[in-house]
Every structure is written in structure tokens, then in C-alpha cells.
Scaffold this motif. Structure first.
Motif, PDB file in Angstrom:
ATOM      1  N   CYS A  10       6.775   2.495  -3.637  1.00 50.67           N
ATOM      2  CA  CYS A  10       5.456   1.887  -3.480  1.00 50.67           C
ATOM      3  C   CYS A  10       4.630   2.689  -2.494  1.00 50.67           C
ATOM      4  CB  CYS A  10       5.554   0.430  -3.043  1.00 50.67           C
ATOM      5  SG  CYS A  10       6.254   0.179  -1.409  1.00 50.67           S
ATOM      6  N   ARG A  11       3.328   2.478  -2.590  1.00 42.03           N
ATOM      7  CA  ARG A  11       2.321   3.112  -1.725  1.00 42.03           C
ATOM      8  C   ARG A  11       2.116   4.590  -2.000  1.00 42.03           C
ATOM      9  NH1 ARG A  11       4.114  -0.197   3.395  1.00 42.03           N
ATOM     10  NH2 ARG A  11       2.991  -2.112   2.954  1.00 42.03           N
ATOM     11  N   TYR A  12       2.707   5.147  -3.028  1.00 46.72           N
ATOM     12  CA  TYR A  12       2.379   6.515  -3.430  1.00 46.72           C
ATOM     13  C   TYR A  12       1.139   6.428  -4.312  1.00 46.72           C
ATOM     14  CZ  TYR A  12       6.698   8.442  -1.582  1.00 46.72           C
ATOM     15  OH  TYR A  12       7.704   8.848  -0.751  1.00 46.72           O
ATOM     16  N   THR A  13       0.150   7.251  -4.038  1.00 46.54           N
ATOM     17  CA  THR A  13      -1.149   7.100  -4.694  1.00 46.54           C
ATOM     18  C   THR A  13      -1.300   7.899  -5.980  1.00 46.54           C
ATOM     19  OG1 THR A  13      -2.065   8.830  -3.280  1.00 46.54           O
ATOM     20  CG2 THR A  13      -2.295   6.553  -2.516  1.00 46.54           C
ATOM     21  N   SER A  14      -0.297   8.712  -6.342  1.00 43.30           N
ATOM     22  CA  SER A  14      -0.393   9.477  -7.585  1.00 43.30           C
ATOM     23  C   SER A  14       0.999   9.723  -8.144  1.00 43.30           C
ATOM     24  CB  SER A  14      -1.078  10.825  -7.349  1.00 43.30           C
ATOM     25  OG  SER A  14      -0.235  11.687  -6.586  1.00 43.30           O
ATOM     26  N   ALA A  15       1.043  10.052  -9.426  1.00 41.23           N
ATOM     27  CA  ALA A  15       2.312  10.393 -10.071  1.00 41.23           C
ATOM     28  C   ALA A  15       2.933  11.611  -9.399  1.00 41.23           C
ATOM     29  CB  ALA A  15       2.088  10.637 -11.560  1.00 41.23           C
ATOM     30  N   GLN A  16       2.121  12.594  -9.053  1.00 41.27           N
ATOM     31  CA  GLN A  16       2.647  13.794  -8.392  1.00 41.27           C
ATOM     32  C   GLN A  16       3.285  13.416  -7.055  1.00 41.27           C
ATOM     33  OE1 GLN A  16       0.022  17.170  -8.020  1.00 41.27           O
ATOM     34  NE2 GLN A  16       1.194  17.999  -6.322  1.00 41.27           N
ATOM     35  N   ALA A  17       2.621  12.563  -6.287  1.00 42.16           N
ATOM     36  CA  ALA A  17       3.151  12.186  -4.974  1.00 42.16           C
ATOM     37  C   ALA A  17       4.465  11.422  -5.094  1.00 42.16           C
ATOM     38  CB  ALA A  17       2.120  11.364  -4.213  1.00 42.16           C
ATOM     39  N   ASP A  55      -2.244  -6.952  -5.393  1.00 42.67           N
ATOM     40  CA  ASP A  55      -3.606  -7.461  -5.279  1.00 42.67           C
ATOM     41  C   ASP A  55      -4.456  -6.624  -4.332  1.00 42.67           C
ATOM     42  OD1 ASP A  55      -2.909  -9.467  -7.046  1.00 42.67           O
ATOM     43  OD2 ASP A  55      -2.602 -10.981  -5.478  1.00 42.67           O
ATOM     44  N   ASP A  56      -3.815  -5.979  -3.340  1.00 46.30           N
ATOM     45  CA  ASP A  56      -4.564  -5.130  -2.406  1.00 46.30           C
ATOM     46  C   ASP A  56      -4.724  -3.697  -2.906  1.00 46.30           C
ATOM     47  OD1 ASP A  56      -2.074  -3.931  -2.018  1.00 46.30           O
ATOM     48  OD2 ASP A  56      -1.928  -4.451   0.106  1.00 46.30           O
ATOM     49  N   GLY A  57      -4.267  -3.424  -4.153  1.00 48.46           N
ATOM     50  CA  GLY A  57      -4.413  -2.098  -4.744  1.00 48.46           C
ATOM     51  C   GLY A  57      -3.236  -1.166  -4.525  1.00 48.46           C
ATOM     52  N   THR A  58      -2.203  -1.613  -3.795  1.00 45.09           N
ATOM     53  CA  THR A  58      -1.019  -0.788  -3.550  1.00 45.09           C
ATOM     54  C   THR A  58      -0.284  -0.518  -4.860  1.00 45.09           C
ATOM     55  OG1 THR A  58      -0.768  -1.677  -1.319  1.00 45.09           O
ATOM     56  CG2 THR A  58       1.186  -0.660  -2.312  1.00 45.09           C
ATOM     57  N   ALA A  59       0.051   0.739  -5.105  1.00 42.84           N
ATOM     58  CA  ALA A  59       0.789   1.123  -6.315  1.00 42.84           C
ATOM     59  C   ALA A  59       2.267   0.835  -6.147  1.00 42.84           C
ATOM     60  CB  ALA A  59       0.584   2.610  -6.594  1.00 42.84           C
ATOM     61  N   TYR A  60       2.887   0.307  -7.215  1.00 41.97           N
ATOM     62  CA  TYR A  60       4.315   0.024  -7.264  1.00 41.97           C
ATOM     63  C   TYR A  60       4.859   0.727  -8.507  1.00 41.97           C
ATOM     64  CZ  TYR A  60       8.622  -2.582  -6.484  1.00 41.97           C
ATOM     65  OH  TYR A  60       9.917  -2.920  -6.214  1.00 41.97           O
ATOM     66  N   TRP A  61       5.748   1.717  -8.311  1.00 48.44           N
ATOM     67  CA  TRP A  61       6.276   2.566  -9.379  1.00 48.44           C
ATOM     68  C   TRP A  61       7.719   2.201  -9.677  1.00 48.44           C
ATOM     69  CZ3 TRP A  61       2.948   6.450 -11.147  1.00 48.44           C
ATOM     70  CH2 TRP A  61       1.853   6.756 -10.337  1.00 48.44           C
ATOM     71  N   MET A 102       1.132  -2.766  11.071  1.00 48.18           N
ATOM     72  CA  MET A 102       2.129  -2.081  10.269  1.00 48.18           C
ATOM     73  C   MET A 102       1.502  -0.822   9.679  1.00 48.18           C
ATOM     74  SD  MET A 102       3.979  -3.335   6.764  1.00 48.18           S
ATOM     75  CE  MET A 102       4.576  -4.789   7.547  1.00 48.18           C
ATOM     76  N   SER A 103       2.220   0.272   9.760  1.00 52.64           N
ATOM     77  CA  SER A 103       1.690   1.505   9.192  1.00 52.64           C
ATOM     78  C   SER A 103       1.781   1.467   7.678  1.00 52.64           C
ATOM     79  CB  SER A 103       2.476   2.707   9.728  1.00 52.64           C
ATOM     80  OG  SER A 103       3.794   2.655   9.249  1.00 52.64           O
ATOM     81  N   ARG A 104       0.856   2.130   7.023  1.00 55.87           N
ATOM     82  CA  ARG A 104       0.853   2.207   5.559  1.00 55.87           C
ATOM     83  C   ARG A 104       1.665   3.434   5.183  1.00 55.87           C
ATOM     84  NH1 ARG A 104      -1.014  -1.496   2.358  1.00 55.87           N
ATOM     85  NH2 ARG A 104      -1.811   0.073   0.974  1.00 55.87           N
ATOM     86  N   ARG A 105       2.937   3.262   4.908  1.00 56.07           N
ATOM     87  CA  ARG A 105       3.794   4.380   4.562  1.00 56.07           C
ATOM     88  C   ARG A 105       4.343   4.181   3.166  1.00 56.07           C
ATOM     89  NH1 ARG A 105       9.317   2.748   5.847  1.00 56.07           N
ATOM     90  NH2 ARG A 105       9.159   0.703   6.772  1.00 56.07           N
ATOM     91  N   ALA A 106       4.666   5.281   2.549  1.00 52.11           N
ATOM     92  CA  ALA A 106       5.260   5.217   1.216  1.00 52.11           C
ATOM     93  C   ALA A 106       6.726   4.856   1.352  1.00 52.11           C
ATOM     94  CB  ALA A 106       5.083   6.548   0.510  1.00 52.11           C
ATOM     95  N   VAL A 107       7.212   4.095   0.404  1.00 49.25           N
ATOM     96  CA  VAL A 107       8.586   3.619   0.452  1.00 49.25           C
ATOM     97  C   VAL A 107       9.243   3.869  -0.899  1.00 49.25           C
ATOM     98  CG1 VAL A 107      10.042   1.600   0.856  1.00 49.25           C
ATOM     99  CG2 VAL A 107       7.879   1.813   2.075  1.00 49.25           C
ATOM    100  N   LEU A 108      10.515   4.299  -0.884  1.00 47.99           N
ATOM    101  CA  LEU A 108      11.285   4.571  -2.098  1.00 47.99           C
ATOM    102  C   LEU A 108      12.620   3.850  -2.042  1.00 47.99           C
ATOM    103  CD1 LEU A 108      11.094   8.470  -2.222  1.00 47.99           C
ATOM    104  CD2 LEU A 108       9.754   6.902  -3.588  1.00 47.99           C
ATOM    105  N   ALA A 109      13.154   3.551  -3.212  1.00 49.29           N
ATOM    106  CA  ALA A 109      14.529   3.041  -3.304  1.00 49.29           C
ATOM    107  C   ALA A 109      15.113   3.484  -4.635  1.00 49.29           C
ATOM    108  CB  ALA A 109      14.551   1.526  -3.185  1.00 49.29           C
TER     109      ALA A 109
END
Length: 200
Positions: free
Chosen positions: A148-155, A186-192, A1-8
């Protein structure tokens, strides 16, 4: 599975409106390599609200909120910068909306994002409105952005602003307050999570 950012995103005007279709983060599309998903119910103007926007008030600062992370603060400040640059009044930070955002972030952080999708429905079947009620806050209307998977607030803010549904929530002059949550799987993925509301 690719590591892509996801929004809803989802917006509901009035808590008496059936929201099940809006809460199923459907119709995924790709924007700049990130998967985006918005709720199905469009934002609406609150009856009686002004159709013109007053000049923005002076810039506000984030209140000193114990436990507010630098990432959460950056999302709050960027949302207000986006609003005030367009003549829309800044959002007021609300601790109970942040608590509602935390409830969902902590519930979802190891679940849907890891599977490549997001949902506004909690594992207990709760809606954003239900989670707001759990904090003891009564609101006239609310909206929620998740990512999720966005690594910064700017992103994450760039992603939300590039998506019409998320941008509409951020720039909706009828929404006056916001809470922000950043949790990590647990794997460090950010959830905003951004939860917007208009307290009664």
C-alpha cells in the motif's frame, strides 16, 4: 504518522500446509525508505518440477480483460518482464485470481494500511487460499504479494523486486498464473495485491 509505503508477501505450497504463521505479515524491515514485511514461510519447489528453466517463450500480451486498470496491466507486464529477462516463463493472467486479489484489496483498503501495517488475513479470518476458493478456482499452490501507499505500478514493482520474499514470489517458476488488483482507500491511498496460483 509518516506516509510510508508498506509491503507484505506470503507463499504457501499446497493448501494443506498450516499457514497461520505465514499469514501474519511480521518481521518488518526498511528498504529505501519503504517498510517491507514478508510472511514467515519460505517458497518451496514443487516436487517433480524441473530444476532447470527452459528458454522463455515469445513475449505474451495481456488478454483483453474488462475492468483491468492501466496500473494492474502495468504490474502484470512488469512481472513478466522480470521473469522473461531471467529465462523464466511468463505468468498467465487469470481472472479468478484477479477476483481473489480484488476480494482482499476491497476488504483491506481502508484498514491495515491506514494503521501502517498489512495483513494477508481478511477481516473475516480468510487466507489467500480461502479467497481463491471463493472464486470457484481450485489451485495446487498459491502465493500473495500485497502493498500500500505506492503511487504507481513502477514504484510498487520496484519495492517488490527489492524485497527477497516478494521477488521470490514473482520469480518462482513453479507459479504459473497471476491476478492483480489495485484498489483505493477513501483517502486515495493505493492498495496493490498480486495473487499467484497453479490451477488444477
Amino acid at each position: 504518522m509518516s506516509r510510508r509505503a508498506v509491503l507484505a508477501a506470503v507463499v504457501v505450497v499446497g493448501l494443506g500446509v498450516p499457514t497461520s504463521s505465514a499469514l501474519l505479515a511480521a518481521d518488518a524491515t526498511a528498504v529505501d525508505g519503504a517498510a517491507l514485511s514478508t510472511g514467515l514461510q519460505p517458497a518451496k519447489r514443487i516436487p517433480g518440477s524441473k530444476t532447470t528453466v527452459a528458454p522463455p517463450p515469445p513475449p505474451t500480451t495481456v488478454p483483453s480483460t474488462p475492468g483491468m486498470s492501466a496500473g494492474e496491466r502495468a504490474v502484470f507486464e512488469r512481472a513478466n518482464a522480470e521473469r522473461t529477462s531471467r529465462g523464466i516463463a511468463p505468468l498467465t493472467y487469470h481472472v479468478q485470481l484477479a477476483q481473489a486479489a480484488d476480494i482482499h484489496g476491497n476488504d483491506q483498503r481502508n484498514r491495515p494500511c491506514a494503521a501502517g501495517f498489512l495483513t494477508h488475513t481478511g477481516t473475516d479470518g480468510s487466507s489467500p487460499g480461502d479467497r481463491i476458493k471463493r472464486t470457484g478456482l481450485s489451485v495446487r499452490n498459491w502465493a500473495e504479494n500485497i502493498a500500500c501507499r505506492y503511487t504507481s505500478a513502477q514504484a510498487v514493482m520496484d519495492g517488490w523486486m527489492a524485497s527477497s520474499g516478494h521477488r521470490a514470489n514473482i520469480l518462482n517458476p513453479a507459479l504459473t498464473h497471476v491476478g492483480v488488483s489495485l484498489t483505493f482507500a477513501d483517502d486515495g491511498t493505493a492498495y496493490w495485491v498480486q495473487v499467484f496460483g497453479v490451477p488444477r
